[in-house]
Design a protein around this motif. Structure first.
Motif, PDB file in Angstrom:
ATOM      1  N   ASP A 112       0.858  -1.195   0.000  1.00 48.31           N
ATOM      2  CA  ASP A 112       0.000   0.000   0.000  1.00 48.31           C
ATOM      3  C   ASP A 112       0.889   1.237   0.000  1.00 48.31           C
ATOM      4  O   ASP A 112       1.902   1.295   0.680  1.00 48.31           O
ATOM      5  CB  ASP A 112      -0.941   0.000   1.209  1.00 48.31           C
ATOM      6  CG  ASP A 112      -0.217   0.081   2.530  1.00 48.31           C
ATOM      7  OD1 ASP A 112       0.996  -0.195   2.568  1.00 48.31           O
ATOM      8  OD2 ASP A 112      -0.858   0.418   3.535  1.00 48.31           O
ATOM      9  N   SER A 113       0.541   2.184  -0.764  1.00 45.08           N
ATOM     10  CA  SER A 113       1.394   3.366  -0.938  1.00 45.08           C
ATOM     11  C   SER A 113       1.329   4.345   0.238  1.00 45.08           C
ATOM     12  O   SER A 113       2.041   5.336   0.257  1.00 45.08           O
ATOM     13  CB  SER A 113       1.023   4.080  -2.237  1.00 45.08           C
ATOM     14  OG  SER A 113      -0.336   4.460  -2.188  1.00 45.08           O
ATOM     15  N   THR A 114       0.503   4.073   1.219  1.00 44.95           N
ATOM     16  CA  THR A 114       0.367   5.000   2.345  1.00 44.95           C
ATOM     17  C   THR A 114       1.377   4.717   3.456  1.00 44.95           C
ATOM     18  O   THR A 114       1.631   5.582   4.278  1.00 44.95           O
ATOM     19  CB  THR A 114      -1.052   4.936   2.939  1.00 44.95           C
ATOM     20  OG1 THR A 114      -1.317   3.595   3.377  1.00 44.95           O
ATOM     21  CG2 THR A 114      -2.087   5.350   1.909  1.00 44.95           C
ATOM     22  N   SER A 115       1.943   3.519   3.491  1.00 47.56           N
ATOM     23  CA  SER A 115       2.899   3.158   4.545  1.00 47.56           C
ATOM     24  C   SER A 115       4.309   3.573   4.160  1.00 47.56           C
ATOM     25  O   SER A 115       4.707   3.456   3.004  1.00 47.56           O
ATOM     26  CB  SER A 115       2.886   1.643   4.794  1.00 47.56           C
ATOM     27  OG  SER A 115       1.632   1.232   5.252  1.00 47.56           O
TER      28      SER A 115
END
Length: 127
Positions: A112-115
């Motif tokens: 996931d690109s948010t972590s």
């Protein structure tokens, strides 16, 4: 009698030496750090570093200093006949190519690109 046995003795001695040297090629000392504190190793050792992340992650390594990746192992854990899911494990065996300071950085990039990526830095001295 001794003259006839001498060549046989020499042959057996040479064959024993060859067998012993071949057996040692498959043995090596591997140093596995249990934390990220600096440590020291002998040049004849190997160093095994492990990157772990959730499934679907990308794990990569960067090395600075007298070491190179000799082997990369993708580890699967099983319980009985069941494959354990959820973790991706990548082990790097480093061959030490000279003396000096080595810095190895393992970066785990999550799917996931948010972590934020997980970065683990190892430093060790080859003596």
């Amino acid at each position: 009698m001794i003259k006839t046995m001498l060549p046989l003795f020499v042959l057996v001695t040479l064959m024993s030496g060859v067998a012993l040297s071949q057996g040692n090629e498959k043995e090596r000392y591997v140093v596995i750090p249990v934390d990220d504190k600096p440590f020291a190793v002998e040049q004849s050792n190997y160093v095994r570093l492990t990157g772990e992340a959730i499934s679907g992650s990308r794990i990569k390594m960067e090395i600075k200093g007298p070491a190179e990746v000799d082997m990369i192992s993708f580890v699967k854990k099983v319980k009985g006949e069941d494959l354990l899911l959820g973790m991706q494990i990548k082990q790097y065996d480093l061959k030490l190519t000279g003396k000096g300071k080595v810095t190895a950085t393992i970066t785990s990039i999550f799917p996931d690109s948010t972590s934020e990526p997980k970065v683990t830095k190892y430093e060790f001295e080859v003596k």
